[in-house]
Write a protein that holds these residues in place. Structure first.
Motif, PDB file in Angstrom:
ATOM      1  N   PRO A   4       0.841  -1.205   0.000  1.00  0.00           N
ATOM      2  CA  PRO A   4       0.000   0.000   0.000  1.00  0.00           C
ATOM      3  C   PRO A   4       0.872   1.250   0.000  1.00  0.00           C
ATOM      4  O   PRO A   4       1.842   1.349   0.754  1.00  0.00           O
ATOM      5  N   GLU A   5       0.543   2.198  -0.882  1.00  0.00           N
ATOM      6  CA  GLU A   5       1.329   3.436  -0.933  1.00  0.00           C
ATOM      7  C   GLU A   5       0.553   4.520  -1.665  1.00  0.00           C
ATOM      8  O   GLU A   5       0.047   4.297  -2.754  1.00  0.00           O
ATOM      9  N   PHE A   6       0.476   5.689  -1.042  1.00  0.00           N
ATOM     10  CA  PHE A   6      -0.027   6.883  -1.696  1.00  0.00           C
ATOM     11  C   PHE A   6       1.128   7.853  -1.819  1.00  0.00           C
ATOM     12  O   PHE A   6       1.882   8.044  -0.867  1.00  0.00           O
ATOM     13  N   THR A   7       1.282   8.463  -2.992  1.00  0.00           N
ATOM     14  CA  THR A   7       2.289   9.497  -3.205  1.00  0.00           C
ATOM     15  C   THR A   7       1.567  10.836  -3.242  1.00  0.00           C
ATOM     16  O   THR A   7       0.575  10.994  -3.952  1.00  0.00           O
ATOM     17  N   ILE A  34      -3.003  13.374  -4.740  1.00  0.00           N
ATOM     18  CA  ILE A  34      -2.751  12.080  -4.114  1.00  0.00           C
ATOM     19  C   ILE A  34      -2.875  11.018  -5.189  1.00  0.00           C
ATOM     20  O   ILE A  34      -3.904  10.946  -5.879  1.00  0.00           O
ATOM     21  N   VAL A  35      -1.844  10.195  -5.340  1.00  0.00           N
ATOM     22  CA  VAL A  35      -1.856   9.108  -6.321  1.00  0.00           C
ATOM     23  C   VAL A  35      -1.678   7.792  -5.576  1.00  0.00           C
ATOM     24  O   VAL A  35      -0.785   7.671  -4.716  1.00  0.00           O
ATOM     25  N   ASN A  36      -2.506   6.815  -5.890  1.00  0.00           N
ATOM     26  CA  ASN A  36      -2.296   5.482  -5.333  1.00  0.00           C
ATOM     27  C   ASN A  36      -1.170   4.846  -6.136  1.00  0.00           C
ATOM     28  O   ASN A  36      -1.369   4.312  -7.213  1.00  0.00           O
ATOM     29  N   SER A  37       0.049   4.959  -5.611  1.00  0.00           N
ATOM     30  CA  SER A  37       1.234   4.427  -6.283  1.00  0.00           C
ATOM     31  C   SER A  37       1.568   3.018  -5.796  1.00  0.00           C
ATOM     32  O   SER A  37       2.591   2.457  -6.180  1.00  0.00           O
ATOM     33  N   ALA A 110       0.489   7.906   4.673  1.00  0.00           N
ATOM     34  CA  ALA A 110       1.082   8.520   3.482  1.00  0.00           C
ATOM     35  C   ALA A 110       1.652   9.867   3.909  1.00  0.00           C
ATOM     36  O   ALA A 110       0.925  10.719   4.419  1.00  0.00           O
ATOM     37  N   SER A 111       2.933  10.032   3.725  1.00  0.00           N
ATOM     38  CA  SER A 111       3.608  11.265   4.126  1.00  0.00           C
ATOM     39  C   SER A 111       3.265  12.410   3.176  1.00  0.00           C
ATOM     40  O   SER A 111       3.188  12.226   1.962  1.00  0.00           O
ATOM     41  N   ILE A 112       3.046  13.595   3.766  1.00  0.00           N
ATOM     42  CA  ILE A 112       2.864  14.808   2.980  1.00  0.00           C
ATOM     43  C   ILE A 112       4.161  15.590   3.107  1.00  0.00           C
ATOM     44  O   ILE A 112       4.471  16.085   4.196  1.00  0.00           O
TER      45      ILE A 112
END
Length: 124
Positions: A4-7, A34-37, A110-112
């Protein structure tokens, strides 16, 4: 294994029409992308922001959703929203994180990345 990862990326700009420098009130709009990477479906549940200004003032904001939404993103999908903040100085910085959950109820953050709030951004 599932990843799982959001960029997250953010662009900010100064809002002179919403600011009152003589009252130490500087407004900034920011657009969050926000992109689901990752490789699994996941949902943004909540947010945590740290907002600092050049006077040393610090605000912390936590809450559910972003602008009333908790987007569910398939791998490769994106979500974008705009919001704004007011600080007491012509310069500051924001950073934070989103609390997220996969469709299989696996939590992740997910880090901002930190971004600048600057009155000078009105000149760009």
């Amino acid at each position: 294994m599932a990843r799982p990862e959001f960029t997250v990326s953010v662009v900010a700009r100064y809002l002179p029409e919403q600011s009152a420098p003589e009252q130490q009130a500087y407004a900034f709009a920011y657009t969050v992308s926000i992109v689901n990477s990752g490789d699994v479906t996941a949902q943004l549940i909540g947010r945590h922001w740290l907002i600092n200004d050049a006077t040393g003032a610090r605000q912390e904001v936590r809450g559910l959703a972003v602008v009333g939404h908790q987007p569910l993103l398939q791998p490769g999908e994106h979500f974008e929203y705009q919001s704004w903040v007011r600080i007491a100085a012509p310069r500051g910085q924001m950073e934070g994180s989103f609390f997220c959950m996969t469709a299989e109820a696996q939590p992740f953050e997910a880090s901002i990345p930190a971004f600048e709030l600057s009155q000078q951004s009105a000149l760009h």
